[in-house]
Design a protein around this motif. Structure first.
Motif, short mmCIF file in Angstrom:
data_model
loop_
_atom_site.label_atom_id
_atom_site.label_comp_id
_atom_site.label_asym_id
_atom_site.label_seq_id
_atom_site.Cartn_x
_atom_site.Cartn_y
_atom_site.Cartn_z
N SER A 146 -38.44 52.37 7.75
CA SER A 146 -39.77 52.92 7.96
C SER A 146 -40.27 52.40 9.31
CB SER A 146 -40.73 52.47 6.84
OG SER A 146 -41.02 51.07 6.97
N ASP A 147 -41.44 52.85 9.72
CA ASP A 147 -42.07 52.24 10.87
C ASP A 147 -42.29 50.76 10.56
OD1 ASP A 147 -42.12 54.72 12.03
OD2 ASP A 147 -44.26 55.07 11.70
N CYS A 148 -42.10 49.92 11.56
CA CYS A 148 -42.18 48.47 11.32
C CYS A 148 -42.98 47.78 12.41
CB CYS A 148 -40.78 47.84 11.30
SG CYS A 148 -39.71 48.40 9.96
N GLU A 149 -43.56 46.65 12.04
CA GLU A 149 -44.13 45.72 13.01
C GLU A 149 -43.35 44.42 12.88
OE1 GLU A 149 -48.24 43.44 14.40
OE2 GLU A 149 -48.21 44.64 12.57
N ILE A 150 -42.85 43.91 14.02
CA ILE A 150 -42.01 42.73 13.99
C ILE A 150 -42.53 41.69 14.97
CG2 ILE A 150 -39.95 44.00 13.28
CD1 ILE A 150 -38.99 43.97 16.17
N ASP A 151 -42.20 40.45 14.69
CA ASP A 151 -42.48 39.35 15.61
C ASP A 151 -41.13 38.79 16.06
OD1 ASP A 151 -43.76 37.39 17.07
OD2 ASP A 151 -44.04 36.05 15.37
N VAL A 152 -40.94 38.69 17.38
CA VAL A 152 -39.65 38.28 17.93
C VAL A 152 -39.88 37.08 18.85
CG1 VAL A 152 -37.57 39.01 19.14
CG2 VAL A 152 -38.95 40.71 17.92
N PRO A 153 -39.44 35.90 18.50
CA PRO A 153 -39.61 34.75 19.39
C PRO A 153 -38.89 34.98 20.72
CG PRO A 153 -38.96 34.04 17.18
CD PRO A 153 -38.79 35.53 17.22
#
Length: 336
Positions: free
Chosen positions: A85-92
């Motif tokens: 699905s559409d996603c929101e991610i946090d990437v260090p």
């Protein structure tokens, strides 16, 4: 599916057969990664919202489905995760397209060489094994023991193991007296780089490049011109360098070499007294005189905030589009 990256204004699209790592890198994002099979955990981040399927091990049939909400985020390995699905991610440590990662490193003070009575070239050696990159025209933050942060333009293009700085240190100025003493005393200093958004980038424009600088504003201009001169077909380059007196043009011989060997249009201006071979006046005056006779392109301005803004206003009043006038001064010393 649309993937939004927290803390960045840009996102990217991921197809059902793309891992988040593959799709992000294809879109130009700098995702941290190493093994690409979910073992090293280098690509681990947080799924903040949306659904993914994540492969477990090397068997395509072994996978788990993960679902996250802002109230219930979960950890994801981007190299083996596929969006459902559409996603929101946090990437260090992620970087946006065209952006370079910022490093804090300890550099060895390699050499301090006088270029004029009050300007020195400082060479800092980057640590071995660290692939630190910067764009020509960017600057760094320098921290010496017992001193405050100081910003200096990087006077050489990447890639390089050495960082070249041009440090102006007028006699009796407490801050620069302390800085030069600390550089001479200590073997290493702390550096944060790269900084600044006004630069040539990885693929410089083919439009004519006008460089207008005052005093040690020559440092970022030097880096940008040296990068352009490595291109198979450099764009037309014009360099205007102004100072109060001739010794303040501390690398005049280099500028004249560029003019003689590479066809760079060079104008040197002195504001204090008339002198043969130099334009007398402020550096923007010969620029304005030349505008009607040469093709316009990008204008790079480097120097003190009053100088940079004066050049900006003169160019804008002459009809140069403000979007074509670039200087870090406009970002760190904006006008209300």
């Amino acid at each position: 599916m649309r993937i939004t990256v927290r803390h960045l204004s840009e996102g990217f699209d991921a197809g059902p057969e793309d891992t988040l790592l593959e799709a992000g890198r294809r879109a130009g994002f700098g995702f941290p990664h190493a093994c690409r099979n979910g073992n090293c955990l280098r690509c681990q981040g947080t799924l903040l919202h949306g659904k993914v399927r994540q492969r477990i091990g090397n068997l395509a049939s072994a996978e788990q489905h993960l679902c996250a909400t802002p109230e219930s985020p979960c950890q994801v390995l981007y190299c083996v995760a596929y969006a459902l699905s559409d996603c929101e991610i946090d990437v260090p440590d992620v970087t946006a397209p065209g952006q370079l990662p910022v490093f804090e490193v300890a550099c060895q003070v390699h050499a301090i060489d006088p270029l004029s009575p009050d300007v020195s070239r400082v060479l800092l050696r980057l640590p071995a094994g660290r692939k630190v990159r910067w764009y020509a025209g960017q600057y760094l933050l320098l921290q010496v023991p017992g001193g405050s942060l100081s910003a200096f333009s990087i006077a050489n293009p990447a890639p390089a193991r050495m960082l070249e700085l041009h440090v102006r240190h007028p006699a009796g100025q407490a801050s620069t007296d302390h800085l030069m003493a600390a550089l001479a005393e200590h073997a290493t200093v702390q550096v944060t780089l790269p900084q600044g958004t006004r630069h040539l980038g990885e693929h410089p424009s083919t439009r004519p490049q006008w460089f207008i600088c005052g005093s040690t504003g020559f440092a970022p201009v030097k880096a940008m011109i040296e990068q352009l001169l490595t291109l198979p077909s450099p764009p037309p380059i014009r360099l205007y360098w102004g100072a109060r007196q001739q010794p303040d043009l501390y690398l005049e011989s280099l500028a004249r070499h560029w003019a003689a060997e590479h066809g760079i249009a060079l104008v040197l201006a002195l504001s204090d007294l008339p002198q043969a071979g130099y334009v007398h006046g402020l550096v923007q005056e010969p620029v304005l005189a030349d505008l009607p006779h040469h093709a316009w392109g990008e204008f790079h301005v480097a120097g003190s905030p009053p100088m940079a803004w004066a050049v900006h206003d003169a160019l804008a009043a002459a009809g140069v589009p403000r979007a074509d006038i670039h200087s870090d001064v406009f970002d760190y010393a904006p006008r209300d």
